[in-house]
Design a protein around this motif. Structure first.
Motif, mmCIF file in Angstrom:
data_model
loop_
_atom_site.group_PDB
_atom_site.id
_atom_site.type_symbol
_atom_site.label_atom_id
_atom_site.label_comp_id
_atom_site.label_asym_id
_atom_site.label_seq_id
_atom_site.Cartn_x
_atom_site.Cartn_y
_atom_site.Cartn_z
ATOM 1 N N CYS A 48 0.802 -1.104 -0.081
ATOM 2 C CA CYS A 48 -0.152 0.110 0.182
ATOM 3 C C CYS A 48 0.791 1.112 -0.001
ATOM 4 N N LEU A 79 -4.063 4.327 4.861
ATOM 5 C CA LEU A 79 -3.292 3.514 4.364
ATOM 6 C C LEU A 79 -3.367 2.121 5.465
ATOM 7 N N LEU A 82 -6.791 0.995 5.127
ATOM 8 C CA LEU A 82 -7.040 0.082 4.110
ATOM 9 C C LEU A 82 -6.045 -1.166 3.997
ATOM 10 N N THR A 83 -5.230 -1.371 4.690
ATOM 11 C CA THR A 83 -4.460 -2.503 5.187
ATOM 12 C C THR A 83 -5.414 -3.240 5.703
ATOM 13 N N PHE A 85 -8.807 -3.488 5.813
ATOM 14 C CA PHE A 85 -9.754 -3.917 4.794
ATOM 15 C C PHE A 85 -9.032 -4.897 3.977
#
Length: 123
Positions: A48, A79, A82-83, A85
């Motif tokens: 990411c 981020l 997001l990781t 997710f």
């Protein structure tokens, strides 16, 4: 060999974040599963950062200048979220509860711990 040491340092940094920040959890059932989860999350977070962060920095260049770089904390938190997710989509037992304070503080702890550990790794 250096990349494996840096991966281990990043996995250790994620482990430290799970110890220090209450909203970050690894729910693997075995010790080997927990270690594998830390390594997988370190890889996902690294990817990411490698692919998405440069795009965000380029698009949000004005915000970086306007906030004197403090927006980087928000970007790193996003981020990290997001990781979490992506890990959930891949059935990796890693979860970050919410953006504030878990994701932002978790990303800060991971960044500082990775920096400190990578300082000892030879290029």
């Amino acid at each position: 060999m250096g990349i494996l040491l840096r991966l281990a340092a990043s996995a250790a940094a994620v482990w430290v974040a799970t110890l220090l920040i209450p909203g970050i959890r690894v729910t693997a059932e075995t010790t080997l599963g927990t270690i594998g989860t830390f390594v997988a999350v370190a890889v996902i977070f690294g990817l990411c950062n490698a692919f998405i962060r440069p795009i965000v920095k380029m698009v949000g260049c004005g915000l970086y200048v306007f906030t004197l770089g403090l927006i980087a904390l928000v970007v790193n938190g996003a981020l990290f979220l997001l990781t979490s997710f992506i890990a959930g989509q891949l059935d990796i037992p890693f979860h970050v509860d919410d953006f504030w304070p878990a994701a932002i503080l978790g990303a800060l702890v991971v960044g500082l711990t990775s920096w400190a550990l990578n300082w000892f790794i030879d290029d």
